[in-house]
Write a protein that holds these residues in place. Structure first.
Motif, PDB file in Angstrom:
ATOM      1  N   GLN A 202       0.797  -1.221   0.000  1.00 34.88           N
ATOM      2  CA  GLN A 202       0.000   0.000   0.000  1.00 34.88           C
ATOM      3  C   GLN A 202       0.834   1.279   0.000  1.00 34.88           C
ATOM      4  O   GLN A 202       0.614   2.183  -0.816  1.00 34.88           O
ATOM      5  CB  GLN A 202      -0.933  -0.027   1.212  1.00 34.88           C
ATOM      6  CG  GLN A 202      -1.951   1.078   1.250  1.00 34.88           C
ATOM      7  CD  GLN A 202      -2.880   0.941   2.445  1.00 34.88           C
ATOM      8  OE1 GLN A 202      -3.200   1.913   3.124  1.00 34.88           O
ATOM      9  NE2 GLN A 202      -3.317  -0.273   2.717  1.00 34.88           N
ATOM     10  N   LYS A 203       1.807   1.372   0.884  1.00 33.50           N
ATOM     11  CA  LYS A 203       2.593   2.604   0.989  1.00 33.50           C
ATOM     12  C   LYS A 203       3.385   2.893  -0.281  1.00 33.50           C
ATOM     13  O   LYS A 203       3.589   4.053  -0.642  1.00 33.50           O
ATOM     14  CB  LYS A 203       3.534   2.513   2.184  1.00 33.50           C
ATOM     15  CG  LYS A 203       2.823   2.564   3.527  1.00 33.50           C
ATOM     16  CD  LYS A 203       3.800   2.539   4.690  1.00 33.50           C
ATOM     17  CE  LYS A 203       3.082   2.609   6.024  1.00 33.50           C
ATOM     18  NZ  LYS A 203       4.032   2.561   7.165  1.00 33.50           N
ATOM     19  N   LYS A 204       3.819   1.842  -0.961  1.00 32.46           N
ATOM     20  CA  LYS A 204       4.622   2.035  -2.176  1.00 32.46           C
ATOM     21  C   LYS A 204       3.793   2.473  -3.375  1.00 32.46           C
ATOM     22  O   LYS A 204       4.319   3.114  -4.286  1.00 32.46           O
ATOM     23  CB  LYS A 204       5.362   0.734  -2.532  1.00 32.46           C
ATOM     24  CG  LYS A 204       6.483   0.377  -1.590  1.00 32.46           C
ATOM     25  CD  LYS A 204       7.461  -0.621  -2.216  1.00 32.46           C
ATOM     26  CE  LYS A 204       6.826  -1.951  -2.513  1.00 32.46           C
ATOM     27  NZ  LYS A 204       7.808  -2.941  -3.017  1.00 32.46           N
ATOM     28  N   VAL A 205       2.506   2.123  -3.393  1.00 28.50           N
ATOM     29  CA  VAL A 205       1.716   2.375  -4.601  1.00 28.50           C
ATOM     30  C   VAL A 205       0.829   3.612  -4.500  1.00 28.50           C
ATOM     31  O   VAL A 205       0.224   4.010  -5.498  1.00 28.50           O
ATOM     32  CB  VAL A 205       0.854   1.151  -4.975  1.00 28.50           C
ATOM     33  CG1 VAL A 205       1.731  -0.057  -5.231  1.00 28.50           C
ATOM     34  CG2 VAL A 205      -0.195   0.862  -3.924  1.00 28.50           C
ATOM     35  N   ILE A 206       0.736   4.226  -3.328  1.00 27.64           N
ATOM     36  CA  ILE A 206      -0.105   5.414  -3.197  1.00 27.64           C
ATOM     37  C   ILE A 206       0.362   6.489  -4.184  1.00 27.64           C
ATOM     38  O   ILE A 206       1.539   6.812  -4.267  1.00 27.64           O
ATOM     39  CB  ILE A 206      -0.076   5.951  -1.754  1.00 27.64           C
ATOM     40  CG1 ILE A 206      -0.890   5.028  -0.837  1.00 27.64           C
ATOM     41  CG2 ILE A 206      -0.633   7.373  -1.676  1.00 27.64           C
ATOM     42  CD1 ILE A 206      -0.826   5.383   0.625  1.00 27.64           C
ATOM     43  N   GLY A 207      -0.587   6.997  -4.951  1.00 31.12           N
ATOM     44  CA  GLY A 207      -0.295   8.024  -5.944  1.00 31.12           C
ATOM     45  C   GLY A 207       0.260   7.500  -7.248  1.00 31.12           C
ATOM     46  O   GLY A 207       0.527   8.282  -8.168  1.00 31.12           O
TER      47      GLY A 207
END
Length: 280
Positions: A202-207
């Motif tokens: 999740q944190k890597k793919v935000i945006g």
């Protein structure tokens, strides 16, 4: 265990996704209130009834205009744009994955990548692009653009079911032009693997824009030949095909997610054909 809302849960992708995410607390969004496979489904007209503390939203809802299916611009706007905007506004804290289409890219003889030029190929693709831009304004969201998705229970208005139906009904597959046009097909199970990896990362793919395509393009003739080999149907060339080929390179996405393709198209087409035969 996360609280996950799947919009369009009764559709082709949504229903397969629900089965794969059974280890979470699932909710659905659809046209009416009901239960689907023991999952509570809420009406898209009554978003206020949904639990506001949803952790993850996977947006699979779409008014899809493809193949010989035509929809008015009003329908495309209402479902693909307005409904998306309402959901985003309702859940400011949720992590959102929006399912979009690779047909928003400009067709080019070069490889299409995640950040390639945009030129929507239809009003449907344009409506998905508008929705993408709404979603990406959310503080925790990502977009997954996919190519032509196939698998059991897929919609009947695209090339693969068209060829299979011809082969089973007439023992003949009509291929337009010389069949050289290249297209990218991704199995629904591989799309689900993209989604589950995005949830985990999740944190890597935000945006981020994630391009969910398979590792190889197939010509129309190659698809027809695979189906012909399974069904013993003849291939007949007719008319002309002036449509352009497409090729993708999604190295950024596959590296980010450590995604590797697991689906063999020949085996999955055979399973699809066997399923169709049982329905006849």
């Amino acid at each position: 265990m996360k609280k996950i809302l799947i919009t369009g849960i009764k559709g082709f992708l949504g229903s397969n996704l629900a089965y794969s995410l059974r280890n979470h607390k699932l909710f659905g969004l659809g046209r009416k209130e009901e239960f689907f496979e023991d999952i509570q489904v809420f009406s898209s007209n009554e978003l206020e009834k949904l639990d506001p503390n949803i952790d993850i939203i996977i947006m699979c809802h779409a008014a899809v205009a493809s193949g010989n299916t035509l929809l008015s611009n009003d329908v495309l706007y209402e479902i693909n744009v307005c409904l998306t905007e309402k959901i985003v506004a309702k859940f400011p804290q949720a992590f959102i994955i929006y399912l979009s289409t690779a047909s928003i890219y400009k067709i080019t003889p070069l490889f299409i990548r995640e950040q390639s030029n945009i030129y929507p190929q239809s009003n449907y693709a344009l409506s998905k692009l508008w929705a993408e831009r709404i979603v990406l304004l959310h503080k925790k969201a990502s977009v997954l653009r996919i190519s032509s998705m196939f698998g059991i229970s897929m919609k009947e208005n695209t090339l693969i079911p068209n060829y299979v139906n011809q082969a089973l009904s007439n023992k003949e597959i009509l291929v337009w032009g010389n069949g050289a046009r290249l297209q990218n097909y991704i199995h629904v199970d591989d799309v689900i693997r993209y989604i589950t990896l995005m949830i985990d990362a999740q944190k890597k793919v935000i945006g981020q824009i994630i391009l969910g395509v398979s590792t190889k393009e197939y010509s129309n003739l190659e698809i027809a030949q695979i189906i012909s080999d399974i069904t013993n149907a003849k291939i007949k060339f007719v008319n002309e095909d002036n449509s352009s080929s497409v090729k993708y390179n999604n190295e950024f996405s596959t590296t980010l997610l450590n995604w590797k393709q697991e689906i063999n198209i020949e085996k999955r087409l055979q399973k699809y054909i066997e399923w169709k035969q049982k329905k006849c």
